[in-house]
Write a protein that holds these residues in place. Structure first.
Motif, mmCIF file in Angstrom:
data_model
loop_
_atom_site.group_PDB
_atom_site.id
_atom_site.type_symbol
_atom_site.label_atom_id
_atom_site.label_comp_id
_atom_site.label_asym_id
_atom_site.label_seq_id
_atom_site.Cartn_x
_atom_site.Cartn_y
_atom_site.Cartn_z
ATOM 1 N N TYR A 222 4.141 -0.641 12.093
ATOM 2 C CA TYR A 222 3.349 -1.780 11.893
ATOM 3 C C TYR A 222 2.376 -1.616 10.506
ATOM 4 N N ASN A 223 2.615 -0.628 9.863
ATOM 5 C CA ASN A 223 2.035 -0.696 8.471
ATOM 6 C C ASN A 223 2.328 -1.544 7.434
ATOM 7 N N THR A 224 1.459 -2.375 6.940
ATOM 8 C CA THR A 224 1.547 -3.484 6.078
ATOM 9 C C THR A 224 0.610 -3.432 4.885
ATOM 10 N N LEU A 225 1.096 -4.001 3.747
ATOM 11 C CA LEU A 225 0.291 -4.346 2.494
ATOM 12 C C LEU A 225 -0.459 -5.270 2.599
ATOM 13 N N THR A 226 -1.872 -5.241 2.262
ATOM 14 C CA THR A 226 -2.651 -6.267 2.358
ATOM 15 C C THR A 226 -3.727 -6.124 0.971
ATOM 16 N N ALA A 227 -4.143 -7.150 0.870
ATOM 17 C CA ALA A 227 -5.575 -7.575 -0.228
ATOM 18 C C ALA A 227 -6.719 -7.039 0.612
ATOM 19 N N TYR A 228 -7.914 -6.632 -0.210
ATOM 20 C CA TYR A 228 -9.214 -6.346 0.344
ATOM 21 C C TYR A 228 -9.424 -7.856 1.029
ATOM 22 N N PRO A 229 -10.045 -7.521 2.210
ATOM 23 C CA PRO A 229 -10.318 -8.750 3.166
ATOM 24 C C PRO A 229 -11.311 -9.573 2.584
ATOM 25 N N GLY A 230 -11.251 -10.931 2.607
ATOM 26 C CA GLY A 230 -11.784 -11.825 1.898
ATOM 27 C C GLY A 230 -11.797 -11.990 0.280
#
Length: 312
Positions: A222-230
């Motif tokens: 379930y590891n996913t790439l994401t940007a800094y929240p908000g």
């Protein structure tokens, strides 16, 4: 009046080299090479030695202009080093060459430094089996959507699957679904199901741009790439992550679903948006320009290009 003494230019120090053998081919390579970020000398690695020997080692996370991560395991190779006797001196063969003791464990070529008289094996049955295993794991949850993927024709996962993978899959369980069509910022769309967690984009934004905006969350499958929240992923170099991505996870909004890459005619040019003169490659078809990419030139723009020069 005496004539001034002729100025003597300082002579460059001789480059210290190391002799290694790659798939039976003996070559001399520099003992150290500049670090891609700090430019300080660091030990030459196996994958760099293989490149100098014109031997291709498949890889995903490694990039010559980024810090080494060593997390994809696709570049695993077998190797041997000179055997040492009880006196800690090399054991010699009857012909005077050092006896090579093959390591029982493989090594990742991107992060393992070379040693004098080292032998590297990139095409043994064991190496082929390791590559098949790595690709099998990468394809467990990867969607089979090559026909509609923008990266088709340039995808390293697609190419390596053909060159080093298996023809069928043993995985019968349902695939793990992850976020799709994620709007990372004004110019980038992310498909997390296609991401192979190579971390190229993460290292580029952190170490090259200085904008620590991307990262991984969750664990395991379930590891996913994401940007800094908000915070949107928005700096002047975001589109370089699309160039770096070896699969179709990161795509640019201006080129997404616009043209198949095998239809494009590539023309080398120079960006005119500022005085830097970045080297570029223009992808066009029927006199319409569809894509701007950086062309590598270490004296000008390395292999990067700002977003302003692409979307102007």
């Amino acid at each position: 009046m005496s004539t001034p003494a002729t100025e003597q230019k300082p002579t460059a120090a001789p480059v210290e080299t190391v002799t290694v053998k790659v798939d039976g081919k003996t070559i001399s390579v520099p003992k150290t090479m500049p670090d891609p970020v700090t430019r300080k000398p660091v030990p030459t690695t196996m994958i760099q030695a293989c490149a100098m020997a014109k031997v291709d080692v498949p890889h995903y996370c490694y990039h010559p202009k980024l810090p080494v991560a060593g997390n994809c395991r696709m570049c695993l190779v077998e190797f041997g080093t000179p055997a040492l006797g009880p006196d800690r001196k090399p054991v010699m063969n009857p012909d005077g060459t050092p006896r090579i003791a093959k390591s029982p464990r493989p090594a990742i070529a991107c992060a393992t430094p070379i040693a004098p008289n080292m032998e590297i094996y990139t095409a043994t049955p064991g190496v082929k089996q390791m590559r098949e295993g790595v690709l099998e794991f990468l394809l467990i949850n990867h969607p089979l959507d090559c026909p509609i993927c923008d990266q088709a024709g340039e995808c390293k996962l697609q190419e390596y699957s053909v060159d080093y993978g298996q023809s069928n899959s043993r995985f019968v369980e349902p695939k793990v679904h992850k976020p799709k069509r994620v709007d990372l910022g004004p110019r980038i769309v992310l498909d997390d199901e296609r991401c192979i967690l190579c971390s190229r984009c993460v290292r580029f934004t952190k170490d090259i741009v200085g904008d620590d905006a991307l990262g991984f969350v969750n664990r395991g499958s379930y590891n996913t790439l994401t940007a800094y929240p908000g915070k949107p992923f928005d700096n002047n170099y975001t589109l370089n992550t699309v160039d770096l991505c070896p699969v179709g996870a990161l795509t640019s909004k201006d080129f997404r679903f616009k043209m198949r890459v095998w239809f494009l005619k590539e023309t080398r040019s120079i960006c005119t948006s500022c005085g830097t003169g970045c080297n570029t490659i223009i992808g066009s078809r029927e006199n319409v320009m569809h894509r701007y990419e950086p062309s590598e030139n270490d004296e000008v723009n390395s292999c990067w290009k700002c977003d302003y020069g692409r979307v102007k």
